[in-house]
Enzyme design. Structure first.
Site, mmCIF file in Angstrom:
data_model
loop_
_atom_site.group_PDB
_atom_site.id
_atom_site.type_symbol
_atom_site.label_atom_id
_atom_site.label_comp_id
_atom_site.label_asym_id
_atom_site.label_seq_id
_atom_site.Cartn_x
_atom_site.Cartn_y
_atom_site.Cartn_z
ATOM 1 C CG ASP A 126 -3.326 3.845 -3.576
ATOM 2 O OD1 ASP A 126 -4.216 3.095 -3.996
ATOM 3 O OD2 ASP A 126 -3.479 4.631 -2.623
ATOM 4 C CD GLU A 127 -5.568 -0.860 -1.477
ATOM 5 O OE1 GLU A 127 -5.236 -1.644 -0.555
ATOM 6 O OE2 GLU A 127 -6.580 -0.152 -1.433
ATOM 7 C CG ASP A 168 -2.024 0.985 1.166
ATOM 8 O OD1 ASP A 168 -2.166 1.648 0.127
ATOM 9 O OD2 ASP A 168 -2.770 1.106 2.158
#
Length: 357
Positions: A105-106, A11
């Site tokens: 983003d993860e 993350d």
């Protein structure tokens, strides 16, 4: 027996805001919000310096400025965020073929096969984070465990720029110590319902029988019963299909003019179509969302007999839906457009004519 799975949840730390701080060094160390400071603006992302004042994503900009008068707003650069995301996912691919992106983003990574021959999943996560920092200038946090539920919980445990592992011998006991509001799949409404039932922690949830959970939570009961014991048998699925593409906007003031409202809907349809065209994904269900000035929300949907294959077709369908509520009885604060019910590549006919063409 199959080996214990080794799952990493990576993350990125305050991703959008961190990209802006990286690209503009004058912003480093300062409270930054991605979004608009206008009276109707909303915070899309906040740096950790801003979060220290209580600023959070999805917070109205006026509220964020009250909490942090020195807050610096920057316009989002989503092409730049996508570029950074591609760099990061290229790093992931050096360590595993089993990558399940959750957003820009993860992502989940299954490193059980140990593609790089590293001694542990911990060492793998550490090397991935180091490469992300070296190649992008951005920091990431990671959670390592034997299933997805625990890995995601763990990645938040040492944020920012840290990592945490939940081993098989500690998983169930660790879950018992956590508040249920942190659990994936337990949203704010469900968390409040659980609290009314006396369920505050994982230990409280584990003490509940499956029959009790079924009585109060229906089809979600088996999931809650399992995660209270640290159990999650979902695989990392790199082929998980996106179910919809949507875009919405909040107007600077409540609108009652039909032409202006239609223009807003067309703008959101253009954003949706840009993604569909790039991804070559086409859906059959068009949905228009309306939020009035008093925060009442309504939606209007139509499922087409064939997939929407052109911008003009999406425009036509979106306008037909918004016009069903025009002229508005009261001011409209927000409009959104979503395309869903995607068809598979095999179902698409190469010579299929646009629905409204």
């Amino acid at each position: 027996m199959s080996p214990t799975r080794k799952i990493i949840h990576v993350d990125m730390d305050a991703f959008f805001a961190s990209v802006e701080q990286h690209d503009d060094p004058t912003l480093k160390g300062k409270p930054v919000a991605v979004g608009s400071p206008s009276p109707r603006g909303v915070v899309a992302a906040a740096s950790y310096e801003a979060r220290a004042f209580g600023v959070r994503s999805a917070m109205p900009s006026v509220t964020a400025l009250r909490k942090c008068p020195d807050l610096i707003f920057v316009r989002g650069h989503f092409d730049r965020y996508r570029e950074a995301s591609r760099q990061i996912h290229a790093i992931f691919a050096d360590y595993t073929d089993l990558i399940q992106p959750l957003s820009l983003d993860e992502a989940y990574l299954d490193v059980t096969a140990n593609k790089r021959g590293l001694p542990t999943a911990w060492a793998t996560a550490k090397e991935i984070r180091a490469r992300i920092l070296e190649e992008t200038g951005l920091t990431a946090s990671a959670g390592i465990s034997y299933n997805k539920f625990l890995a995601k919980l763990a990645s938040d445990h040492r944020k920012p720029n840290g990592q945490f592992a939940v081993t098989p011998d500690m998983g169930a006991a660790w879950v018992e110590t956590l508040p249920v509001s942190r659990f994936h799949g337990v949203g704010p409404v469900t968390a409040k319902k659980m609290q009314r039932l006396g369920i505050e922690t994982g230990a409280d949830l584990r003490a509940c029988s499956l029959a009790f959970l079924q009585q109060h939570f229906g089809s979600s009961a088996e999931w809650y019963h399992a995660i209270a014991r640290g159990e999650d048998h979902r695989e990392v699925n790199p082929y998980r299909e996106r179910k919809s593409s949507g875009s919405e906007t909040t107007f600077n003031e409540d609108l009652t003019d039909s032409a202006a409202i239609e223009a807003g809907v067309l703008g959101q349809a253009d954003d949706v179509w840009a993604w569909c065209e790039k991804a070559q994904s086409f859906g059959r269900t068009v949905t228009v969302k309306v939020k009035y000035g008093d925060f009442q929300i309504i939606t209007r949907s139509r499922t087409q007999p064939a997939p929407v294959r052109s911008r003009e077709a999406l425009h036509t369908a979106s306008l037909a839906l918004i016009r069903s509520v025009l002229p508005p009885e009261k001011g409209i604060r927000l409009v959104g457009v979503t395309l869903s019910n995607f068809v598979t590549e095999e179902e698409l006919e190469p010579d299929l004519l646009p629905l409204f063409g």
